[in-house]
Design a protein around this motif. Structure first.
Motif: not given
Ligand SMILES: Cc1cc2nc3c(=O)[nH]c(=O)nc-3n(C[C@H](O)[C@H](O)[C@H](O)COP(=O)(O)OP(=O)(O)OC[C@H]3O[C@@H](n4cnc5c(N)ncnc54)[C@H](O)[C@@H]3O)c2cc1C
Length: 319
Positions: A99, A256, A259-261, A263
């Motif tokens: 993050r 995996d 993902k979502g963090f 591209n």
């Protein structure tokens, strides 16, 4: 005797703000770490192992400087080189999240630690892709394997099957042919491997190549006893008795946790530009986990070097 105990890597420390955290210790990650270390940066390398996919093969014949070198020896040389620098190494560590807060990245590991860094380089490479056929999961380690180099000796004088038709399948069939009684190579369509490997395979008279054959299921309860195959040419299915099934159906990127963090493309590979930059400034990616088409050691090393140099440029621009 090669042992990591002979090296003096620093321990990872959650209280340090690192300049670089590199995730993955294959050719790309090791090269990125060596390049970064030469800039006198505070570096943490977090990785499940040192060597990555190179550990799954035996002989390397296309790394410049070595006409032929065992994979183990090449990785020993990489690790030895890495050990000259005062970097921190978290070996046996799996990263499961990243993050960003302000301009700092927090890299989370499965042992519930969080490390901080100004720059992150992702070099997580690839893992074997499962076929998802019956009993593949259940009999993993009981005759089902994704690594002939690791497991071939367990099948001495036994019959085995290799599934796949690309370089890694041919390499596995060669490894197995040296120790097994018989090796069945099941290929969905045609062999798509380097001619030099195919020539080498054809020298073994204990290899039976079955083109246009699909694996339907793996047979056995406690251990592998055979494989049910479908012959596409004759439209019939039949059983082959084997003790081992080696799956070489390709690989998938270890992304995996991103993902979502970041591209990713439709294959799950990290999309980067020619400077190894991802969509998030400060996060770079290199090697087989990226959308760069060719997956080879020398390419992963080159990309690792690039990611490190560009990461350094980014770091300077932030200070
Ligand atoms: C059987 C086989 C034979 C091959 N033969 C050759 C050859 O002869 N010549 C050649 O040039 N190439 C060969 N290759 C390809 C070559 O091995 C790869 O291109 C190269 O290893 C890619 O390097 P990499 O560092 O990008 O990824 P990898 O080698 O996959 O390394 C990735 C690293 O990241 C770590 N990792 C993954 N996920 C995480 C996570 N979440 N947290 C922490 N660490 C993580 C892994 O443990 C590993 O250390 C072969 C590949 C295979 C499978």
């Amino acid at each position: 005797m090669f042992s990591l105990l002979n090296f003096n890597f620093k321990q990872p420390n959650i209280n340090i703000l690192y300049d670089f955290i590199i995730v993955g210790g294959g050719p790309a990650g090791i090269t990125a770490a060596i390049y970064a270390a030469r800039k006198n940066l505070e570096i943490l390398l977090l990785t499940k192992d040192l060597g990555g996919q190179v550990l799954w093969t035996s002989e390397i014949e296309n790394y410049p400087g070595f006409k032929s070198i065992t994979a183990k020896e090449l990785i020993e040389k990489f690790t030895n080189h890495l050990s000259y620098f005062p970097i921190a190494l978290g070996l046996g560590t799996e990263v499961n999240g990243i993050r960003k807060e302000q301009n700092i990245f927090y890299v989370k590991t499965t042992d519930d630690k969080e490390y901080k860094s100004r720059v992150v380089i992702i070099a997580t490479g690839r893992s074997p892709k499962p076929l998802n056929i019956k009993n593949e999961k259940e009999l993993l380690g009981k005759g089902v394997s994704y690594c002939a180099t690791c497991d071939a000796p367990l099948f001495k004088n036994k019959d085995t099957a290799v599934i796949g038709g690309a370089n890694s399948a041919i390499t596995s069939a060669i490894e197995l042919a040296k120790v097994c009684q018989r090796v069945y190579l099941l290929v969905k369509s045609e062999i798509k491997a380097e001619p030099i490997l195919v020539e080498r395979l054809k020298k073994f008279n204990n290899v039976i190549i079955l083109l246009k054959h699909l694996p339907k299921s793996i047979l056995g309860k406690e251990k592998v006893e055979g494989i049910l195959v479908y012959d596409l040419l004759n439209n019939n299915e039949y059983e082959i008795k084997v003790s081992g099934v080696f799956i070489e159906a390709g690989t998938k990127p270890n992304t995996d946790f991103l993902k979502g963090f970041l591209n990713l493309n439709e294959k799950g590979e990290i999309i980067i530009n020619c400077n190894c930059e991802t969509n998030i400034p400060g996060i770079f990616a290199c090697g087989d986990c990226t959308a760069i088409e060719d997956k080879q050691i020398i390419i992963a090393c080159g990309e690792g070097a690039k990611a490190s140099l560009k990461g350094f440029k980014y770091l300077i621009s932030q200070k």
